[in-house]
Design a protein around this motif. Structure first.
Motif, mmCIF file in Angstrom:
data_model
loop_
_atom_site.group_PDB
_atom_site.id
_atom_site.type_symbol
_atom_site.label_atom_id
_atom_site.label_comp_id
_atom_site.label_asym_id
_atom_site.label_seq_id
_atom_site.Cartn_x
_atom_site.Cartn_y
_atom_site.Cartn_z
ATOM 1 N N ASN A 24 51.306 9.768 167.721
ATOM 2 C CA ASN A 24 51.480 9.756 169.104
ATOM 3 C C ASN A 24 50.441 7.966 169.756
ATOM 4 O O ASN A 24 49.416 9.390 169.940
ATOM 5 C CB ASN A 24 51.327 10.950 169.830
ATOM 6 C CG ASN A 24 52.201 11.429 171.123
ATOM 7 O OD1 ASN A 24 52.621 10.220 170.836
ATOM 8 N ND2 ASN A 24 52.118 12.099 171.671
ATOM 9 N N ALA A 25 49.986 7.726 169.260
ATOM 10 C CA ALA A 25 49.573 6.816 169.175
ATOM 11 C C ALA A 25 49.201 5.472 169.982
ATOM 12 O O ALA A 25 49.844 4.911 170.220
ATOM 13 C CB ALA A 25 48.884 6.860 167.677
ATOM 14 N N SER A 26 48.636 5.799 171.074
ATOM 15 C CA SER A 26 49.083 4.644 172.259
ATOM 16 C C SER A 26 47.693 3.847 172.321
ATOM 17 O O SER A 26 46.382 4.321 172.520
ATOM 18 C CB SER A 26 49.309 4.998 173.596
ATOM 19 O OG SER A 26 50.395 5.879 173.798
ATOM 20 N N PHE A 27 47.535 2.764 172.352
ATOM 21 C CA PHE A 27 46.267 1.576 172.595
ATOM 22 C C PHE A 27 46.555 0.291 173.099
ATOM 23 O O PHE A 27 48.044 -0.069 172.336
ATOM 24 C CB PHE A 27 45.805 1.528 171.230
ATOM 25 C CG PHE A 27 45.417 1.335 169.814
ATOM 26 C CD1 PHE A 27 46.700 2.205 169.308
ATOM 27 C CD2 PHE A 27 45.855 0.323 169.416
ATOM 28 C CE1 PHE A 27 47.804 1.520 167.839
ATOM 29 C CE2 PHE A 27 46.341 -0.177 168.696
ATOM 30 C CZ PHE A 27 47.105 0.514 167.601
ATOM 31 N N ASN A 28 46.053 -0.324 173.376
ATOM 32 C CA ASN A 28 46.343 -1.986 173.366
ATOM 33 C C ASN A 28 44.997 -2.653 172.734
ATOM 34 O O ASN A 28 43.948 -2.602 172.397
ATOM 35 C CB ASN A 28 46.049 -2.481 174.522
ATOM 36 C CG ASN A 28 47.067 -1.708 175.910
ATOM 37 O OD1 ASN A 28 48.267 -1.280 175.157
ATOM 38 N ND2 ASN A 28 46.819 -1.293 177.218
ATOM 39 N N VAL A 29 45.952 -4.133 172.472
ATOM 40 C CA VAL A 29 44.840 -5.107 172.018
ATOM 41 C C VAL A 29 45.028 -6.272 172.904
ATOM 42 O O VAL A 29 45.722 -6.483 172.788
ATOM 43 C CB VAL A 29 45.309 -5.388 170.158
ATOM 44 C CG1 VAL A 29 43.507 -6.728 169.994
ATOM 45 C CG2 VAL A 29 45.326 -3.949 169.223
ATOM 46 N N ALA A 30 43.994 -6.557 173.132
ATOM 47 C CA ALA A 30 44.064 -7.582 174.247
ATOM 48 C C ALA A 30 44.408 -8.920 173.134
ATOM 49 O O ALA A 30 43.931 -9.405 172.314
ATOM 50 C CB ALA A 30 43.081 -7.375 174.940
ATOM 51 N N ASP A 31 44.485 -9.633 174.022
ATOM 52 C CA ASP A 31 44.437 -11.272 173.583
ATOM 53 C C ASP A 31 43.262 -11.651 173.037
ATOM 54 O O ASP A 31 41.856 -11.849 173.312
ATOM 55 C CB ASP A 31 44.892 -12.211 174.767
ATOM 56 C CG ASP A 31 45.975 -13.134 174.360
ATOM 57 O OD1 ASP A 31 47.042 -13.070 173.643
ATOM 58 O OD2 ASP A 31 46.700 -13.905 176.127
ATOM 59 N N GLY A 32 43.497 -12.450 172.079
ATOM 60 C CA GLY A 32 42.189 -13.418 171.000
ATOM 61 C C GLY A 32 41.345 -11.152 170.735
ATOM 62 O O GLY A 32 40.233 -12.303 170.662
ATOM 63 N N GLU A 33 41.460 -10.495 170.739
ATOM 64 C CA GLU A 33 40.400 -9.047 170.535
ATOM 65 C C GLU A 33 41.041 -9.298 168.638
ATOM 66 O O GLU A 33 41.619 -9.217 168.272
ATOM 67 C CB GLU A 33 40.816 -8.198 171.188
ATOM 68 C CG GLU A 33 39.986 -7.189 170.789
ATOM 69 C CD GLU A 33 40.237 -5.721 171.752
ATOM 70 O OE1 GLU A 33 41.470 -5.917 172.472
ATOM 71 O OE2 GLU A 33 39.755 -4.718 171.381
ATOM 72 N N ILE A 34 39.210 -8.726 168.206
ATOM 73 C CA ILE A 34 39.671 -8.174 166.519
ATOM 74 C C ILE A 34 39.374 -7.050 167.165
ATOM 75 O O ILE A 34 38.386 -5.990 167.514
ATOM 76 C CB ILE A 34 38.713 -8.658 166.113
ATOM 77 C CG1 ILE A 34 39.142 -10.153 165.694
ATOM 78 C CG2 ILE A 34 38.630 -8.838 164.372
ATOM 79 C CD1 ILE A 34 38.309 -11.649 164.698
ATOM 80 N N MET A 35 39.874 -5.763 167.024
ATOM 81 C CA MET A 35 40.299 -4.889 166.551
ATOM 82 C C MET A 35 39.897 -4.320 165.406
ATOM 83 O O MET A 35 40.384 -4.415 164.247
ATOM 84 C CB MET A 35 41.212 -4.136 167.770
ATOM 85 C CG MET A 35 41.331 -2.804 167.469
ATOM 86 S SD MET A 35 42.151 -1.685 168.785
ATOM 87 C CE MET A 35 43.119 -1.231 166.539
ATOM 88 N N GLY A 36 38.765 -3.670 165.472
ATOM 89 C CA GLY A 36 38.394 -2.406 164.052
ATOM 90 C C GLY A 36 39.258 -0.676 163.872
ATOM 91 O O GLY A 36 39.436 -0.620 164.962
#
Lengths: 322, 285, 329
Positions: A24-36
């Motif tokens: 049940n994973a929900s999340f966003n990664v924005a434009d240009g974002e580096i997410m660890g």
């Protein structure tokens, strides 16, 4: 825009039953974002990363939705995904050292791969050479076999190859773990450079090495035992974590900026649960000093401050009071 | 406790594996036939039991040869010989291969160089041709002789594989630990390295077993097998020499070759099944 | 690469020396006097027996010291002197062998090459789906477990005797003499089919199984997964896996040569095909030890040459060895 993941659930099929590796994973990664994306080994971070691009056996899609730039990704359909791989979503795998076909010259392999995807190698060749310069690889590598390259060179070659068609999302899986400290820093910086040069739009960097994320990531997502625990800006995760697990993880680091080994996490008492038959509710409750009866229910992954998500009943309660 | 659990798991997968089940059952049927066969026939393999060639009947299950010998009696005693050659020859080949491979891989250095060279030499020599020239000069050839000599030329690939395995195992942590704690090399091999290779050794032995059966059959067919016993290869030799083909006596030459094919094929399939049991990566989901 | 070849050559030279030594040793240290046995068994007339005996004693050089005998043996070898056959007295062994070798090559070379190519393709095909695998693989295992001579016997019986399609004895019809006429070539081909098929089928099973196992391994390799993760179509992934799986199959060919040669010998015996296998059988039955020794050496030399040819091929095909890597000898 960017990446939106909604209720993604992926299991591993084994003879003994399903290993509930991602729940049940929900999340966003924005434009240009580096997410660890960080957590102990076996927490599901690799499952999450791989399922976005290459959901192969024994992984099994259970449910959820993935949107990239508002477009539905057919991640459960191995064939249909081929249209999006490399062009939209790409990956630098953990095994980058062995990722290149040992019996083909690198340039020829690249050409064959691109032609098979109906992309003209001739047109892209100039850009390829520019990117080789960018990662400081001599152009002659295209005329070499992988065995003639050092480990670090192969790693950089794979980085160039994976991002050649400017994917909207790049997944970088443990790209620094096989390298020495000096090359780690260089590779991490190259990744940022790639993003800045628009070689990829946004990126998910999977690692167990939080110090690397501190250097390059805009935000960090912490996972525990197949569940998302906390997501916030890098600064917030390092300096003001809210989830009890993140707190323990961060405080168990000798000092921010110093690399930690997975073994050192034994500083946290107890072990992660087995995901074949995980406990109900919050999976961290058995090791959590704050656990109470409500933790038998799964805590929501709630936004307690702008851009700061936590899955913990205590924090939800505090938030509700505030 | 951990060990016990692992064993149970192996057994569980072993019981579930179709290839393994089919292979083992077929081999067992033939083993039982080889053991009890000589007791259910009334004749000795070389006895004259009936005039001339006779097709299979209720009296002579597999018919008789041109010389009036009972084919079934020859078949079961040949089958018995086949299994013994397989066990002795295959065992010998495995043993030599393991000894050479272990020693080379564990000791390293010049000993490894020498043994490796020896292995490579025996590897390129066509073993059957050497067996032919040796056997041709012997007036009397024993059964044991054949098995041992087959083993003596079959070991090189085992030695190669075991050497590579030993190399990788001896650098692992648990072996280092044993060495640091002052264990004797032989004891390290027996207590630390061998158990980790047992499954592999079983696979190797099965392949050697099948190989020895085929080599023995070939040698027997040329007429250079044991001089004092009946074997499946010798049956085929006799059938060809004494015109069984032209006379249409299919019952003389089909059973021995078919038995070898089925037994060796079943051994190979058992081997694949076992491989799947031992290597979790190959298990079907 | 230089190291790779010099190492290989050293092994082959040592093997040759060893083989020649064994060839020399065996008649000398086996129980009984082979010369006497040979002559007694051959049942020659008294005068020719005497002639043969002196010829053999001279050829064996039994009147000089043992080390001298050994050196003489080598010198004779380099002069192509393998002695004189007893079975076909007084023809030189070398001539008899040279007459037989073309038939061996006619059978072996196509059988090996065609079965290798066909088996590899078939095995790769089997790895495509579970269903194909479950039907094709058992067939491969049965074929590779079949003794060469038994398949030969079956084919000779079924296609030669029950259904009269192919001749099953000799290399050409008895009435013909070897010549470059269409009639002879036609007869040669007809006689060639059955022994070729028995060799081909058994080997084919082995290559198919080998390729099937190798390609499954290659498809699970990291580079295959990477290609798939980058969205490469299945046929590109398979093509790469096949190419890489073929390399160990080349090494496999070298390792299998001994078994293949053995299969060739018995197949020739079944079909009375006049190659070295047939000669060996005649030599054994006629106690012609000179001929036997000659065949032995010839086969060893042939296998060594074939091994070397395979080594060269491997280096040409595998870029890793070409790129200056030293391979495992």
């Amino acid at each position: 825009m960017g990446l939106q993941v909604e209720n993604l659930t992926v299991y591993y099929q084994t003879l003994k039953g399903n290993v509930q590796a991602l729940e049940n994973a929900s999340f966003n990664v924005a434009d240009g974002e580096i997410m660890g994306l960080a957590g102990e080994s076996g927490c599901g971070k690799t499952t999450l990363g791989h399922s976005l691009v290459y959901l192969n056996q024994p992984m099994k899609f259970i449910g959820g939705r993935v949107l990239l730039n508002d477009q539905d990704m057919p991640i459960a359909d191995m064939e249909a995904m081929n249209d999006f791989r490399l062009k939209q979503i790409s990956i630098i795998p953990q095994y980058a050292m062995n990722a290149l076909n040992p019996t083909r010259k690198i340039g020829k392999m690249t050409a064959e791969l691109l032609e098979s995807k109906k992309v003209s190698f001739k047109i892209i060749k100039a850009e390829l050479e520019r990117r080789l310069d960018l990662v400081k690889l001599p152009r002659e590598v295209l005329n070499m076999y992988p065995i003639e390259l050092s480990g670090g060179m192969k790693q950089r070659m794979v980085m160039v190859l994976s991002t050649l068609l400017n994917p909207a999302l790049l997944i970088a899986d443990e790209i620094t773990s096989a390298l020495d400290v000096a090359s780690q820093k260089a590779v991490a910086e190259m990744l940022v450079e790639f993003r800045d040069q628009q070689c990829c739009n946004s990126a998910i960097v999977i690692t167990h090495d939080i110090s690397i994320l501190y250097q390059i990531a805009d935000s960090i997502l912490i996972m525990y035992a197949g569940q998302l625990a906390e997501r916030a800006s890098t600064d917030a995760i390092i300096h003001s974590p809210r989830h009890p697990y993140t707190k323990m993880l961060i405080s168990s680091l000798p000092k921010v900026g110093v690399r930690y080994e997975e073994k050192k996490l034994s500083g946290i008492p107890g072990k992660p649960p087995l995901l074949l038959n995980p406990p109900r509710g919050c999976r961290f409750k058995e090791r959590c000093p704050l656990a109470f009866e409500k933790c038998d229910q799964v805590p929501p992954f709630e936004e307690i401050a702008p851009g700061h998500f936590v899955a913990c009943w205590k924090e939800s309660a505090k938030n509700a009071q505030a | 406790m951990q060990q016990l659990k692992k064993k149970n798991e192996m057994l569980y997968f072993a019981m579930r594996n179709t290839k393994l089940r089919i292979g083992v059952i077929i081999v067992l049927i033939f083993v039982i036939l080889a053991i009890i066969g000589p007791y259910i026939t009334h004749y000795k393999p070389r006895d004259y039991v009936a005039p001339g060639p006779q097709p299979p009947s209720s009296e002579f299950w597999f018919g008789t040869t041109s010389f009036g010998e009972d084919v079934f009696s020859q078949f079961v005693s040949g089958l018995r010989a086949t299994f013994i050659v397989g066990i002795l020859g295959g065992g010998m080949g495995t043993l030599i291969g393991v000894l050479v491979g272990f020693t080379a891989g564990y000791r390293g250095g010049w000993l490894d160089e020498t043994l490796n060279m020896l292995t490579n030499i025996v590897l390129v020599v066509p073993s059957l041709v050497v067996l032919i020239i040796i056997a041709a000069y012997l007036e009397v050839r024993g059964f044991l002789f054949e098995s041992v000599f087959i083993g003596c030329f079959a070991w090189p690939w085992v030695a190669r594989a075991i050497r590579a395995q030993t190399f990788s195992l001896r650098t692992r942590d648990f072996v280092d630990l044993a060495r640091l704690s002052g264990m004797k090399p032989l004891k390290i091999i027996i207590t630390e390295i061998a158990p980790n290779m047992m499954s592999y050794l079983l696979l190797v032995f099965i392949l050697q077993f099948g190989g020895a059966i085929l080599t023995a059959a070939t040698l027997d067919f040329i007429g250079l097998g044991p001089t004092n016993t009946v074997s499946l290869g010798l049956m085929m030799n006799n059938a060809v020499i004494y015109g069984a083909l032209l006379l249409g006596m299919w019952w003389w030459f089909i059973p021995p070759g078919l038995a070898i094919t089925i037994v060796v094929g079943a051994l190979y399939i058992t081997n694949v099944g076992l491989d799947e049991v031992f290597n979790p990566r190959l298990r079907e989901m | 690469m230089k190291r790779y070849f010099s190492r290989k050559l050293l092994i082959y030279i040592l093997t040759l020396i060893l083989a020649v030594t064994v060839d020399w040793l065996i008649p000398r240290f086996m129980p009984g006097n082979p010369v006497q046995i040979m002559i007694a068994r051959a049942g020659l007339k008294a005068e020719s027996a005497k002639l043969v005996y002196s010829e053999y004693m001279k050829a064996f050089g039994l009147d000089v010291p043992i080390w001298q005998q050994y050196i003489n043996f080598w010198i004779a070898l380099f002069h192509g002197d393998f002695g004189v056959s007893l079975w076909l007295f007084p023809r030189p062994v070398l001539r008899i062998i040279m007459d037989a070798v073309p038939y061996d090559l006619l059978l072996l070379v196509p059988a090996i090459l065609i079965s290798w190519f066909a088996g590899n393709n078939f095995g790769a095909f089997a790895a495509r789906s579970k269903w194909l695998d479950n039907t094709i693989s058992p067939l491969g295992y049965v074929l590779t477990a079949t003794p060469y001579m038994w398949l030969g016997i079956l084919l000779a019986w079924a296609l030669g005797i029950v259904v009269h399609i192919f001749p099953f004895s000799g290399a050409y019809s008895y009435g013909l003499m070897p010549s470059l006429s269409w009639k002879f070539i036609g007869s040669l081909l007809q006689h060639w089919v059955l022994p070729f098929m028995s060799l081909f089928l058994v080997m084919f099973g082995g290559w198919a199984i080998g390729m099937r196992n190798m390609i499954i391994y290659e498809l699970e390799a990291d580079y295959s997964h990477y290609l798939e993760a980058l969205g490469a179509p299945k046929n590109l992934v398979r093509r790469y896996a096949f190419r890489n799986a073929v390399l160990p199959q080349i090494t496999g060919l070298a390792l299998q040569l001994g078994v293949i040669v053995a299969g060739q010998l018995v197949t020739e015996i079944v079909f009375s095909y006049p190659g070295l296998g047939y000669l060996i059988l005649q030599a054994i039955q006629n106690h012609d030890f000179f001929l036997l020794q000659g065949c032995f050496l010839f086969i060893i030399i042939g296998v060594l040459i074939a091994n070397f040819a395979i080594d060269v091929t491997y280096v040409l095909v595998d870029p890793r060895t070409r790129a200056g890597m030293t391979g495992e000898a």
